[in-house]
Scaffold this motif. Structure first.
Motif, PDB file in Angstrom:
ATOM      1  N   ARG A  22       0.840  -1.194   0.000  1.00  0.00           N
ATOM      2  CA  ARG A  22       0.000   0.000   0.000  1.00  0.00           C
ATOM      3  C   ARG A  22       0.874   1.243   0.000  1.00  0.00           C
ATOM      4  N   ASP A  23       0.460   2.244  -0.780  1.00  0.00           N
ATOM      5  CA  ASP A  23       1.085   3.555  -0.707  1.00  0.00           C
ATOM      6  C   ASP A  23      -0.004   4.618  -0.604  1.00  0.00           C
ATOM      7  N   GLU A  24       0.338   5.880  -0.783  1.00  0.00           N
ATOM      8  CA  GLU A  24      -0.641   6.952  -0.611  1.00  0.00           C
ATOM      9  C   GLU A  24      -1.731   6.913  -1.668  1.00  0.00           C
ATOM     10  N   SER A 175       8.096   1.059   4.842  1.00  0.00           N
ATOM     11  CA  SER A 175       9.211   1.226   3.915  1.00  0.00           C
ATOM     12  C   SER A 175       9.637   2.686   3.881  1.00  0.00           C
ATOM     13  N   VAL A 176      10.891   2.934   4.235  1.00  0.00           N
ATOM     14  CA  VAL A 176      11.434   4.286   4.305  1.00  0.00           C
ATOM     15  C   VAL A 176      12.574   4.481   3.313  1.00  0.00           C
ATOM     16  N   GLU A 198       2.452  -7.461   5.258  1.00  0.00           N
ATOM     17  CA  GLU A 198       2.068  -6.225   4.583  1.00  0.00           C
ATOM     18  C   GLU A 198       3.227  -5.232   4.591  1.00  0.00           C
ATOM     19  N   THR A 199       3.359  -4.478   3.491  1.00  0.00           N
ATOM     20  CA  THR A 199       4.311  -3.377   3.415  1.00  0.00           C
ATOM     21  C   THR A 199       3.560  -2.096   3.097  1.00  0.00           C
ATOM     22  N   VAL A 200       3.904  -1.032   3.836  1.00  0.00           N
ATOM     23  CA  VAL A 200       3.306   0.286   3.619  1.00  0.00           C
ATOM     24  C   VAL A 200       4.406   1.250   3.207  1.00  0.00           C
ATOM     25  N   PHE A 201       4.180   1.969   2.111  1.00  0.00           N
ATOM     26  CA  PHE A 201       5.147   2.943   1.628  1.00  0.00           C
ATOM     27  C   PHE A 201       4.705   4.346   2.012  1.00  0.00           C
ATOM     28  N   SER A 202       5.672   5.168   2.385  1.00  0.00           N
ATOM     29  CA  SER A 202       5.406   6.567   2.716  1.00  0.00           C
ATOM     30  C   SER A 202       6.455   7.426   2.033  1.00  0.00           C
ATOM     31  N   ALA A 203       6.049   8.136   0.976  1.00  0.00           N
ATOM     32  CA  ALA A 203       6.987   8.991   0.257  1.00  0.00           C
ATOM     33  C   ALA A 203       7.535  10.080   1.175  1.00  0.00           C
ATOM     34  N   GLY A 204       6.678  10.612   2.056  1.00  0.00           N
ATOM     35  CA  GLY A 204       7.136  11.640   2.981  1.00  0.00           C
ATOM     36  C   GLY A 204       8.207  11.137   3.916  1.00  0.00           C
ATOM     37  N   ALA A 205       8.058   9.892   4.384  1.00  0.00           N
ATOM     38  CA  ALA A 205       9.073   9.305   5.259  1.00  0.00           C
ATOM     39  C   ALA A 205      10.387   9.123   4.517  1.00  0.00           C
ATOM     40  N   THR A 206      10.304   8.737   3.236  1.00  0.00           N
ATOM     41  CA  THR A 206      11.510   8.577   2.441  1.00  0.00           C
ATOM     42  C   THR A 206      12.234   9.902   2.263  1.00  0.00           C
ATOM     43  N   PHE A 207      11.487  10.973   2.008  1.00  0.00           N
ATOM     44  CA  PHE A 207      12.134  12.273   1.847  1.00  0.00           C
ATOM     45  C   PHE A 207      12.693  12.787   3.180  1.00  0.00           C
ATOM     46  N   ALA A 208      12.117  12.363   4.296  1.00  0.00           N
ATOM     47  CA  ALA A 208      12.709  12.697   5.593  1.00  0.00           C
ATOM     48  C   ALA A 208      14.084  12.067   5.713  1.00  0.00           C
ATOM     49  N   GLY A 211      16.687  14.134   4.034  1.00  0.00           N
ATOM     50  CA  GLY A 211      16.895  15.484   4.538  1.00  0.00           C
ATOM     51  C   GLY A 211      15.666  16.357   4.575  1.00  0.00           C
ATOM     52  N   GLY A 212      14.511  15.842   4.136  1.00  0.00           N
ATOM     53  CA  GLY A 212      13.282  16.609   4.189  1.00  0.00           C
ATOM     54  C   GLY A 212      12.720  16.684   5.597  1.00  0.00           C
ATOM     55  N   PRO A 213      11.570  17.328   5.771  1.00  0.00           N
ATOM     56  CA  PRO A 213      10.962  17.426   7.107  1.00  0.00           C
ATOM     57  C   PRO A 213      10.739  16.051   7.719  1.00  0.00           C
ATOM     58  N   VAL A 214      10.963  15.958   9.020  1.00  0.00           N
ATOM     59  CA  VAL A 214      10.849  14.668   9.695  1.00  0.00           C
ATOM     60  C   VAL A 214       9.407  14.338  10.057  1.00  0.00           C
ATOM     61  N   ALA A 215       8.520  15.340  10.040  1.00  0.00           N
ATOM     62  CA  ALA A 215       7.136  15.131  10.483  1.00  0.00           C
ATOM     63  C   ALA A 215       6.426  13.996   9.739  1.00  0.00           C
ATOM     64  N   PRO A 216       6.538  13.856   8.404  1.00  0.00           N
ATOM     65  CA  PRO A 216       5.847  12.746   7.731  1.00  0.00           C
ATOM     66  C   PRO A 216       6.307  11.371   8.201  1.00  0.00           C
ATOM     67  N   PHE A 217       7.589  11.246   8.510  1.00  0.00           N
ATOM     68  CA  PHE A 217       8.088   9.974   9.043  1.00  0.00           C
ATOM     69  C   PHE A 217       7.471   9.689  10.405  1.00  0.00           C
ATOM     70  N   LEU A 218       7.457  10.696  11.277  1.00  0.00           N
ATOM     71  CA  LEU A 218       6.880  10.519  12.605  1.00  0.00           C
ATOM     72  C   LEU A 218       5.397  10.178  12.510  1.00  0.00           C
ATOM     73  N   ALA A 219       4.689  10.854  11.613  1.00  0.00           N
ATOM     74  CA  ALA A 219       3.258  10.601  11.452  1.00  0.00           C
ATOM     75  C   ALA A 219       3.003   9.183  10.939  1.00  0.00           C
ATOM     76  N   ALA A 220       3.845   8.719  10.012  1.00  0.00           N
ATOM     77  CA  ALA A 220       3.677   7.373   9.478  1.00  0.00           C
ATOM     78  C   ALA A 220       3.898   6.320  10.560  1.00  0.00           C
TER      79      ALA A 220
END
Length: 475
Positions: A22-24, A175-176, A198-208, A211-220
């Motif tokens: 699953r992804d977004e 998946s990060v 099951e595997t869940v993908f989070s593009a925001g977590a990957t960008f964290a 070097g991107g904002p860490v908030a999407p990783f924390l939320a995931a």
């Protein structure tokens, strides 16, 4: 890969509606995954023998990876974090004949294949074997090199990892890491298929991670309550900082968080243990199918990267880690076949049966006083600070040590010095040079330094004193 495709067929038959990937944007159960893989594989019947993939990640990447492999073709992921020049080199070097991706992939000047082929209602065919994949690693020069891997390497690695990780159908993997990296392909795609997890993908977590904002990783993490994940040391440190600043604690569901790609500072490991994050260090390289050693869940020994995977034979020769066994690559693309025993270029030793990695041999600094210093040993002390995105220890012509630091936010030289006070005098840098993280070529995507670029910065940047009595300044 026979085991992976057999597991996919079994999951589709026995647990057809259980969640798979699953992804977004989309979610597939096991029956839908098998159907999409079968359809895209059939659509590749007349495709060229080498297929590139320009999908950043997520469900479409998984489908394309499995379909190209099932079709018996060569699979070449094109990392989205590579520069345009590096991407062009990958396509030319691998002689890619067509590319799977969104319409924008047409910019590569190759025929484009959509990742969604019409459903032909065909059953998943039996995998015939013989497919290869080329994983490009940027290396120290920044010019990507293609590592060729086939069934022998992938099967040997994945089955050994399955024993270490102990994945079950009850797992959920967040998946990060970018899927263009072999480690995430193994742990985020192949292992879950073997286990029916099951595997869940989070593009925001990957960008964290990049070097991107860490908030999407924390939320995931909070939203998904995963049981497993893979992170880099820098992201682990940012996660801990967020927890200690009053953020949500690590999910109690976690049982295995692998960390690797660079040396993890001891202080970060201690903090992770304090916050009940089950961190397990590992070690590997693409030339040996991503993983050579790994600490297992509930039996991790801090300061080591764990025991060597069961099918591998690791020997320390003249201080260097060497590897023999089924996971050693076929060779570099357009190069000679790999030797039976691969010399990794990393220094290391064994401690109580577990591997300890000391750093790159070619990065070792030998001072005029005869001291041997592994730069990673020093760099890991400062990269534990979330304000620092990356660091490189350089050896000046005057025999002084200079630390080049890429900052996310400003930091005082005195704060840098405070992070290094536990080092012996001979390993303390005399000065620090501050650089922008976006300085061309300074940092690789994982945050590790390009030492050739860092050396150029060290020769021309403004120096701020750190330790004037550093032994490395003495001759």
């Amino acid at each position: 890969m026979h085991e992976v495709f057999a597991a996919l067929a079994r999951n589709a038959a026995q647990r057809p509606t259980a969640p798979a990937f699953r992804d977004e944007a989309q979610a597939l159960d096991w029956r839908a995954l098998a159907a999409r893989v079968a359809s895209l594989s059939a659509a590749l019947a007349d495709a060229p023998p080498v297929i590139g993939l320009a999908v950043p990640g997520g469900v479409d990447f998984v489908v394309a990876d499995l379909a190209v492999t099932l079709s018996g073709r060569r699979f070449v992921p094109v990392p989205f974090f590579f520069s345009p020049e590096q991407q062009a080199h990958v396509l030319a070097d691998a002689e890619v004949g067509a590319i799977i991706g969104a319409p924008r992939a047409a910019a590569f000047g190759l025929p484009v294949i959509a990742p969604n082929a019409p459903d032909r209602g065909a059953d998943l065919p039996r995998y015939g074997g013989g497919a290869t994949r080329v994983i490009y690693t940027s290396g120290s020069s920044g010019r990507p090199k293609g590592v060729v891997l086939g069934d022998r390497q992938l099967s040997g690695s994945v089955m050994a990892l399955a024993d270490v990780v102990g994945a079950t159908a009850g797992d959920k993997h967040l998946s990060v890491l970018p899927l263009a990296q072999l480690l995430e392909q193994s742990c985020g795609v192949f292992l879950p298929i073997l286990a029916g997890a099951e595997t869940v993908f989070s593009a925001g977590a990957t960008f964290a991670l990049l070097g991107g904002p860490v908030a999407p990783f924390l939320a995931a993490m909070v939203r998904e309550n995963p049981t497993t994940s893979l992170v880099a040391p820098t992201l682990l440190a940012r996660w801990l900082d967020a927890i200690e600043a009053g953020g949500a604690p690590a999910p109690a569901s976690l049982r295995f968080v692998a960390v690797g790609g660079a040396l993890t500072p001891p202080s970060v490991l201690a903090r992770a243990e304090l916050h009940a994050i089950p961190v397990c260090e590992g070690y590997g390289l693409s030339e040996c199918c991503a993983v050579v050693a790994m600490n297992p869940p509930n039996d991790a020994m801090a300061g080591t990267v764990g025991r060597v995977l069961d099918p591998l034979d690791v020997k320390i020769i003249d201080g260097e880690i060497t590897v023999a066994g089924p996971t050693v690559m076929q060779g570099y693309l357009n190069g000679a076949a790999a030797p039976e025993r691969w010399h990794t270029g990393d220094n290391g030793h064994f401690h109580e049966g577990r591997l300890v990695v000391e750093g790159r041999r070619d990065a070792l600094i030998v001072t005029g006083a005869g001291r041997n210093i592994s730069p990673e040993w020093v760099e890991s002390r400062v990269t534990a600070d979330p304000r620092i995105k990356g660091a490189a220890l350089c050896h000046g012509a005057d025999d002084s040590l200079v630390l080049v630091v890429a900052l996310s936010t400003p930091i005082a030289p005195t704060d840098i010095a405070a992070l290094l006070t536990d080092l012996p005098a001979y390993a303390r840098p005399a000065a620090v040079i501050f650089a922008e993280p976006k300085h061309p070529g300074l940092l690789f995507p994982a945050g590790t330094p390009n030492r050739a670029v860092a050396a150029d910065v060290a020769r021309s940047g403004a120096r701020f004193p750190l330790f004037e009595n550093s032994e490395a300044c003495l001759t």
